[in-house]
Design a protein around this motif. Structure first.
Motif, PDB file in Angstrom:
ATOM      1  N   TYR A 129     -24.857  11.555  60.430  1.00 43.61           N
ATOM      2  CA  TYR A 129     -25.070  12.873  59.742  1.00 43.61           C
ATOM      3  C   TYR A 129     -26.325  13.688  60.568  1.00 43.61           C
ATOM      4  CZ  TYR A 129     -26.206  16.178  56.038  1.00 43.61           C
ATOM      5  OH  TYR A 129     -26.640  17.609  55.343  1.00 43.61           O
ATOM      6  N   LEU A 130     -27.318  13.014  60.739  1.00 41.90           N
ATOM      7  CA  LEU A 130     -28.704  13.856  61.592  1.00 41.90           C
ATOM      8  C   LEU A 130     -28.087  14.176  62.852  1.00 41.90           C
ATOM      9  CD1 LEU A 130     -31.488  11.530  60.260  1.00 41.90           C
ATOM     10  CD2 LEU A 130     -30.928  13.717  59.585  1.00 41.90           C
ATOM     11  N   GLY A 131     -27.372  13.222  63.592  1.00 38.33           N
ATOM     12  CA  GLY A 131     -27.016  13.696  65.058  1.00 38.33           C
ATOM     13  C   GLY A 131     -26.112  14.814  64.864  1.00 38.33           C
ATOM     14  N   GLN A 132     -25.273  15.077  64.070  1.00 28.95           N
ATOM     15  CA  GLN A 132     -24.331  16.350  64.036  1.00 28.95           C
ATOM     16  C   GLN A 132     -24.912  17.512  63.809  1.00 28.95           C
ATOM     17  OE1 GLN A 132     -21.782  14.897  60.936  1.00 28.95           O
ATOM     18  NE2 GLN A 132     -20.352  14.281  62.186  1.00 28.95           N
ATOM     19  N   LYS A 133     -26.354  17.262  63.396  1.00 26.82           N
ATOM     20  CA  LYS A 133     -27.103  18.618  63.228  1.00 26.82           C
ATOM     21  C   LYS A 133     -28.231  19.035  64.353  1.00 26.82           C
ATOM     22  CE  LYS A 133     -25.878  18.524  58.696  1.00 26.82           C
ATOM     23  NZ  LYS A 133     -25.121  19.649  58.175  1.00 26.82           N
ATOM     24  N   LEU A 134     -28.054  18.093  65.464  1.00 25.59           N
ATOM     25  CA  LEU A 134     -28.864  18.279  66.500  1.00 25.59           C
ATOM     26  C   LEU A 134     -28.277  18.400  67.886  1.00 25.59           C
ATOM     27  CD1 LEU A 134     -31.508  15.406  65.656  1.00 25.59           C
ATOM     28  CD2 LEU A 134     -31.638  17.682  64.918  1.00 25.59           C
ATOM     29  N   ASN A 135     -29.063  19.198  68.847  1.00 25.71           N
ATOM     30  CA  ASN A 135     -28.522  19.497  70.051  1.00 25.71           C
ATOM     31  C   ASN A 135     -28.867  18.348  70.973  1.00 25.71           C
ATOM     32  OD1 ASN A 135     -31.286  19.924  70.834  1.00 25.71           O
ATOM     33  ND2 ASN A 135     -30.801  22.280  70.462  1.00 25.71           N
ATOM     34  N   ASP A 136     -28.364  18.431  72.045  1.00 29.34           N
ATOM     35  CA  ASP A 136     -28.701  17.250  73.046  1.00 29.34           C
ATOM     36  C   ASP A 136     -30.023  17.004  73.195  1.00 29.34           C
ATOM     37  OD1 ASP A 136     -25.960  16.730  73.275  1.00 29.34           O
ATOM     38  OD2 ASP A 136     -25.902  17.750  75.083  1.00 29.34           O
ATOM     39  N   ALA A 137     -30.961  18.189  73.500  1.00 25.04           N
ATOM     40  CA  ALA A 137     -32.375  17.948  73.660  1.00 25.04           C
ATOM     41  C   ALA A 137     -33.175  17.119  72.755  1.00 25.04           C
ATOM     42  CB  ALA A 137     -32.684  19.449  74.048  1.00 25.04           C
ATOM     43  N   ALA A 138     -32.693  17.545  71.257  1.00 26.83           N
ATOM     44  CA  ALA A 138     -33.400  17.050  70.006  1.00 26.83           C
ATOM     45  C   ALA A 138     -33.105  15.734  69.983  1.00 26.83           C
ATOM     46  CB  ALA A 138     -32.703  17.787  68.884  1.00 26.83           C
ATOM     47  N   ILE A 139     -31.664  15.220  70.406  1.00 27.66           N
ATOM     48  CA  ILE A 139     -31.321  13.992  70.167  1.00 27.66           C
ATOM     49  C   ILE A 139     -32.150  13.065  71.175  1.00 27.66           C
ATOM     50  CG2 ILE A 139     -29.509  12.150  70.958  1.00 27.66           C
ATOM     51  CD1 ILE A 139     -27.626  14.217  69.518  1.00 27.66           C
ATOM     52  N   GLU A 140     -32.283  13.525  72.487  1.00 31.08           N
ATOM     53  CA  GLU A 140     -33.176  12.845  73.400  1.00 31.08           C
ATOM     54  C   GLU A 140     -34.713  12.742  72.802  1.00 31.08           C
ATOM     55  OE1 GLU A 140     -31.962  11.012  75.817  1.00 31.08           O
ATOM     56  OE2 GLU A 140     -29.845  11.975  75.304  1.00 31.08           O
ATOM     57  N   THR A 141     -35.049  13.752  72.201  1.00 28.69           N
ATOM     58  CA  THR A 141     -36.520  13.612  71.761  1.00 28.69           C
ATOM     59  C   THR A 141     -36.418  12.589  70.547  1.00 28.69           C
ATOM     60  OG1 THR A 141     -36.821  15.834  72.085  1.00 28.69           O
ATOM     61  CG2 THR A 141     -38.243  14.771  70.409  1.00 28.69           C
ATOM     62  N   ALA A 142     -35.694  12.333  69.755  1.00 27.47           N
ATOM     63  CA  ALA A 142     -35.397  11.071  68.655  1.00 27.47           C
ATOM     64  C   ALA A 142     -35.262   9.872  69.526  1.00 27.47           C
ATOM     65  CB  ALA A 142     -34.038  11.470  68.031  1.00 27.47           C
ATOM     66  N   ILE A 143     -34.545   9.704  70.614  1.00 29.27           N
ATOM     67  CA  ILE A 143     -34.809   8.700  71.448  1.00 29.27           C
ATOM     68  C   ILE A 143     -36.167   8.239  72.013  1.00 29.27           C
ATOM     69  CG2 ILE A 143     -33.761   7.351  73.625  1.00 29.27           C
ATOM     70  CD1 ILE A 143     -31.526   7.842  71.324  1.00 29.27           C
ATOM     71  N   ASP A 144     -36.715   9.325  72.451  1.00 31.00           N
ATOM     72  CA  ASP A 144     -38.222   8.940  72.680  1.00 31.00           C
ATOM     73  C   ASP A 144     -38.996   8.638  71.636  1.00 31.00           C
ATOM     74  OD1 ASP A 144     -37.649  10.098  75.293  1.00 31.00           O
ATOM     75  OD2 ASP A 144     -38.302  12.191  74.993  1.00 31.00           O
ATOM     76  N   ASP A 145     -38.822   9.170  70.526  1.00 31.31           N
ATOM     77  CA  ASP A 145     -39.417   8.870  69.229  1.00 31.31           C
ATOM     78  C   ASP A 145     -39.162   7.318  68.934  1.00 31.31           C
ATOM     79  OD1 ASP A 145     -40.481  11.228  69.088  1.00 31.31           O
ATOM     80  OD2 ASP A 145     -39.178  12.022  67.559  1.00 31.31           O
ATOM     81  N   TYR A 146     -37.961   6.857  68.885  1.00 28.12           N
ATOM     82  CA  TYR A 146     -37.492   5.418  68.534  1.00 28.12           C
ATOM     83  C   TYR A 146     -38.225   4.660  69.518  1.00 28.12           C
ATOM     84  CZ  TYR A 146     -34.812   1.176  69.067  1.00 28.12           C
ATOM     85  OH  TYR A 146     -34.439  -0.175  69.045  1.00 28.12           O
ATOM     86  N   ILE A 147     -38.322   4.696  70.993  1.00 28.81           N
ATOM     87  CA  ILE A 147     -38.858   4.036  71.823  1.00 28.81           C
ATOM     88  C   ILE A 147     -40.370   3.945  71.659  1.00 28.81           C
ATOM     89  CG2 ILE A 147     -39.504   3.680  74.386  1.00 28.81           C
ATOM     90  CD1 ILE A 147     -36.601   4.999  75.015  1.00 28.81           C
ATOM     91  N   ALA A 148     -40.908   5.206  71.316  1.00 29.05           N
ATOM     92  CA  ALA A 148     -42.590   5.188  70.866  1.00 29.05           C
ATOM     93  C   ALA A 148     -42.841   4.255  69.685  1.00 29.05           C
ATOM     94  CB  ALA A 148     -42.969   6.401  70.600  1.00 29.05           C
TER      95      ALA A 148
END
Length: 313
Positions: free
Chosen positions: A209-228
């Motif tokens: 659901y959250l992924g559908q609301k975001l563009n590619d850049a925002a998803i990559e930021t979320a990946i950065d957040d997960y890793i952090a």
């Protein structure tokens, strides 16, 4: 917007399954439901205490008990940031899909029940073990750090934890009859797993659901957040190893030598990483969810496994 696969889970099915699970905290711990300290709490595939050559079997068992205590403490700790994530998600989706709202409200209620369960376990453990075991925290500070990241980044960490929980119980506890684990401790793991089975599906739907609301850049930021967040939790696990070693010396009534402490540190650091980090990162369902968001994002996540200890003890 990123194209996300059609959800393979339904809120109605999750609600139906959740309604069949009715255990209460008082049914599982307290009163005559005592822990058996003559038996290991955790399977060796999670605890890795028998591989420590500088400890005798009795000392290895004591470390297993210390690991059991920290294991459930860590679950209680992470659920203190999962709970507000879910509550915030309910507010975000509103009544858009009423079954979704009901399912996430049930999720939040169950998470609060788990926090209560693990606090009751900590009390029972302290009474039965007889020595103080320090644990990382405080939970609020850790939750504050995690929750400062994007909702999708936190949801990915939560998804990791839910599938990790499933893997632990199914692979190491459910059909484990040869290690003669403490039945009371196994009961806690079983009942926790039962509800986490619904939570893993709900987290999958949340990530989609959250992924559908975001563009590619925002998803990559979320990946950065997960890793952090994962790297932050890894440092917490290393700190817990040091606390476990300190907690071990008093009940075994001897001071550990420097080489022994180092042996324990090496084996236990990887043990924690394998249990709490690697098992989640590599779970097929977690891999699938992240790939649906970003194939390059999962490649970045998978690469951090190589930064963990290289020895499995």
């Amino acid at each position: 917007m990123t194209a996300i696969a059609i959800p393979k889970y339904s809120y109605s099915a999750i609600l139906k399954d959740a309604a069949n699970i009715t255990w209460r905290v008082q049914d599982l711990i307290g009163g005559d439901k005592r822990l058996d300290f003559s038996k290991p709490f955790l399977p060796e595939t999670i605890a890795h205490t028998q591989a420590i050559s500088c400890l005798n079997p009795d000392e290895q068992l004591i470390l297993n008990h210390i690991r059991g205590n920290s294991y459930l403490h860590l679950f209680g700790l992470v659920e203190e940031f999962i709970l507000p994530l879910v509550v915030n998600h309910v507010q975000f989706i509103g009544c858009e899909t009423i079954e979704a709202t009901q399912a996430y409200l049930c999720f939040a209620q169950e998470e609060s029940k788990h926090i209560h369960l693990f606090r009751q376990f900590a009390t029972a453990f302290a009474a039965g073990f007889g020595f103080r075991c320090e644990v990382i925290g405080p939970p609020r500070a850790i939750a504050d750090f995690v929750l400062q990241h994007s909702p999708l980044g936190v949801a990915l960490v939560t998804l990791h934890i839910e599938w990790m929980t499933q893997r632990h119980f199914l692979d190491s506890v459910r059909s484990n009859y040869h290690e003669l684990l403490d039945p009371q401790f196994c009961s806690l793991l079983k009942h926790h797993w039962q509800e986490e089975a619904q939570h893993a599906r709900l987290d999958t739907l949340m990530v989609q659901y959250l992924g559908q609301k975001l563009n590619d850049a925002a998803i990559e930021t979320a990946i950065d957040d997960y890793i952090a967040i994962i790297q932050y939790l890894n440092e917490g696990l290393k700190a817990q190893v040091q606390l476990d070693i300190a907690s071990l010396e008093m009940p075994i009534a001897r001071t550990l030598t420097a080489p022994c402490r180092e042996e324990i540190r090496q084996i236990q650091e990887f043990s924690y990483q394998k249990a709490f980090l690697i098992s989640g990162i590599t779970h097929p369902n977690f891999v699938q969810s992240v790939h649906e968001l970003s194939a390059t994002g999962y490649a970045r996540i998978a690469a951090i496994v190589n930064t963990f200890s290289s020895s499995d003890g």
